[in-house]
Enzyme design. Structure first.
Site, short mmCIF file in Angstrom:
data_model
loop_
_atom_site.label_atom_id
_atom_site.label_comp_id
_atom_site.label_asym_id
_atom_site.label_seq_id
_atom_site.Cartn_x
_atom_site.Cartn_y
_atom_site.Cartn_z
N GLU A 136 0.83 -1.22 0.00
CA GLU A 136 0.00 0.00 0.00
C GLU A 136 0.86 1.26 0.00
O GLU A 136 1.72 1.44 0.87
CB GLU A 136 -0.91 -0.02 1.23
CG GLU A 136 -1.88 1.15 1.27
CD GLU A 136 -2.89 1.03 2.42
OE1 GLU A 136 -3.24 -0.08 2.83
OE2 GLU A 136 -3.33 2.10 2.91
N LYS A 163 -7.33 -1.13 11.60
CA LYS A 163 -6.70 -1.54 10.34
C LYS A 163 -5.51 -0.63 10.03
O LYS A 163 -4.47 -1.07 9.56
CB LYS A 163 -7.73 -1.52 9.21
CG LYS A 163 -7.25 -2.13 7.90
CD LYS A 163 -6.53 -1.17 6.99
CE LYS A 163 -6.11 -1.84 5.68
NZ LYS A 163 -5.34 -0.93 4.82
N HIS A 218 -2.60 10.29 -0.69
CA HIS A 218 -2.63 9.03 -1.43
C HIS A 218 -2.51 9.23 -2.93
O HIS A 218 -2.04 8.36 -3.64
CB HIS A 218 -3.96 8.32 -1.19
CG HIS A 218 -3.92 7.32 -0.07
ND1 HIS A 218 -3.19 6.17 -0.15
CD2 HIS A 218 -4.52 7.30 1.14
CE1 HIS A 218 -3.35 5.49 0.97
NE2 HIS A 218 -4.14 6.15 1.76
C1 MEV Z 1 -6.04 2.82 5.18
O1 MEV Z 1 -5.21 1.74 4.80
C2 MEV Z 1 -6.03 3.01 6.68
C3 MEV Z 1 -7.00 4.07 7.22
O2 MEV Z 1 -8.32 3.80 6.76
C4 MEV Z 1 -6.93 4.03 8.73
C5 MEV Z 1 -7.97 4.89 9.43
O3 MEV Z 1 -9.04 5.14 8.87
O4 MEV Z 1 -7.69 5.24 10.59
C6 MEV Z 1 -6.64 5.45 6.70
#
Ligand code: MEV
Length: 426
Positions: free
Chosen positions: A81, A265, A379
């Site tokens: 990622e 996550k 991103h």
């Molecule tokens: C993306 O890989 C992880 C996030 O969704 C974590 C979060 O929302 O705290 C950006």
């Protein structure tokens, strides 16, 4: 700009490797292993799992600026990622401004379970097992004399009565075992299987499952950080504003399982990337994390964020961390061994302290972005790069196509192809 003035991310891949060598901690063989040359050979892979046909590569990046318990650590992360490594490095730099991470880990104690069925009198069986605890521990210790010699081995036995299950009541024995620098699954499972006959003869019951639990709540890692509010300021956002918004964002995860799953996550983006880089079992760590997050009966955030007495933003993360520096793929995979060396992680506790710090940094990165300018901005260009590569854009054209797609806010494989076609027919 000469090489010395450049930041790590501004260097080419060979320059980054050369810098790691100049830092002194890695040999040429280690560097080769890190850069995947030869990396894990098919022959080595063939000894690791079944029906091998090859290996599967993922990017490895090195997160910078980590100061953990006063020690500088370069942290290799394996992840597909975009933005994760950059966010970890950036947040580690912010956290450094408040003195870095304070991390700790409990003794490396894993727990194994024996499910004991067909017991006539559960209370009597519990009593008999309690009486026999020294004998049970002695028997379990015989399963791994080397572990005992190294200062580990069985520590305790606890008993649980499950009264309400789809098959009626049964008994569960927990064996607590210090597994030292191993992840410990083999040590625990071997010891549990050794106990089978003894447990059956003591209880008159039938020992069915004998397996470790991934809810490794006796093997916890903790990290804390305290960041001066002014260090959080950027653009139109004051430090206090960023701090307070991060706390508000965390509060959402603290009370809502839908948000907590995503919040956690984000933590696991950091945790898993280091677990994977070190050849450890990331499914075990994932299982432990989420079960721990639900330990109160309601799934919640693994971290907490609050305002310190001095106005700092204070972050804390605690979760099970069943990782090892010996055994399994940690020593078989050439890159994993080089990764441990680069981080200076000599023991499982050292490694757990690093991993938990990366998890906290990653959580901060996500909350900071989400609570201010949103996650997509950071991103975009990396995502656009991946899209351009997927569209088959040649290397020398990637940069301008990425720029154009980001500017247009239209980042799709079709659009990348269209732009290429427009340029071709121009
Ligand atoms: C993306 O890989 C992880 C996030 O969704 C974590 C979060 O929302 O705290 C950006």
């Amino acid at each position: 700009m000469n090489k010395e003035q450049k930041k790590f991310y501004q260097l080419t891949v060979p320059e980054r490797l050369a810098q790691l060598k100049d830092d002194g901690s890695l040999s040429d063989a280690d560097l080769k292993a890190l850069s995947g040359s030869p990396g894990l050979t098919t022959e080595q892979a063939d000894h690791m799992i079944e029906n091998v046909v090859g290996t599967y590569a993922l990017p490895m990046g090195i997160a910078q600026h980590f100061l953990i318990n006063g020690r500088d650590v370069q942290v290799p992360m394996v992840i597909e990622e975009p933005s994760v490594v950059a966010a970890a490095s950036f947040m580690a730099r912010l956290i450094r401004s408040g003195g870095g991470f304070s991390a700790s880990a409990t003794a490396p104690e894993m727990v194994g379970q024996i499910q004991i069925l067909d017991v006539d009198d559960l209370d009597q069986a519990i009593h008999a097992l309690e009486e026999a605890t020294p004998e049970l521990l002695e028997k379990a210790a015989q399963a791994d004399p080397l572990l005992v010699k190294l200062g580990g081995g069985p520590r305790d036995i606890t008993l649980r009565k499950i009264e309400d299950s789809p098959i009626g009541a049964f008994l569960v024995l927990h064996l607590v075992m210090d597994v030292r620098d191993a992840m410990g699954a083999n040590a625990i499972n071997t010891a549990l299987e050794r106990l089978t006959l003894l447990v059956e003869s003591i209880t008159g019951g039938r020992a069915l499952l004998r397996i470790l639990t991934n809810l490794a709540d006796r093997r916890l890692a903790r990290a804390e950080c305290s960041i001066p509010a002014e260090a959080l300021a950027f653009g139109e956002y004051s430090g206090e504003m960023v701090r307070d918004r991060i706390i508000e964002a965390w509060a959402f995860a603290a009370v809502d399982p839908y948000r907590a799953a995503t919040h956690n996550k984000g933590i696991m983006n950091g945790v898993d990337a280091v677990v994977l880089a070190t050849g450890n079992d990331w499914r075990a760590v994932e299982a432990g994390a989420h079960a721990y997050a639900a330990r109160s009966g309601k799934y919640t955030s693994l971290s907490t964020w609050s305002k310190g007495d001095n106005g700092d933003l204070v972050g804390e993360l605690e979760m099970p961390m069943a990782v090892g520096t010996v055994g399994g793929a940690t020593r078989v995979h050439p890159a994993a061994a080089a990764v441990l060396k680069l981080m200076g992680a000599k023991t499982a506790v050292d490694l757990a302290e690093i991993i938990i710090s990366v998890g906290l940094a990653q959580n901060l990165g996500a909350l900071r972005a989400l609570a201010t300018e949103g996650i997509q901005r950071g991103h975009m260009s990396l995502h656009a790069r991946q899209v351009a590569v997927a569209a088959g854009v040649p290397q020398e054209r990637i940069h301008p196509i990425v720029e154009q797609m980001v500017k247009e806010g239209n980042i799709h494989v079709d659009r990348a192809m269209e732009i290429m076609e427009e340029w071709r027919t121009r």
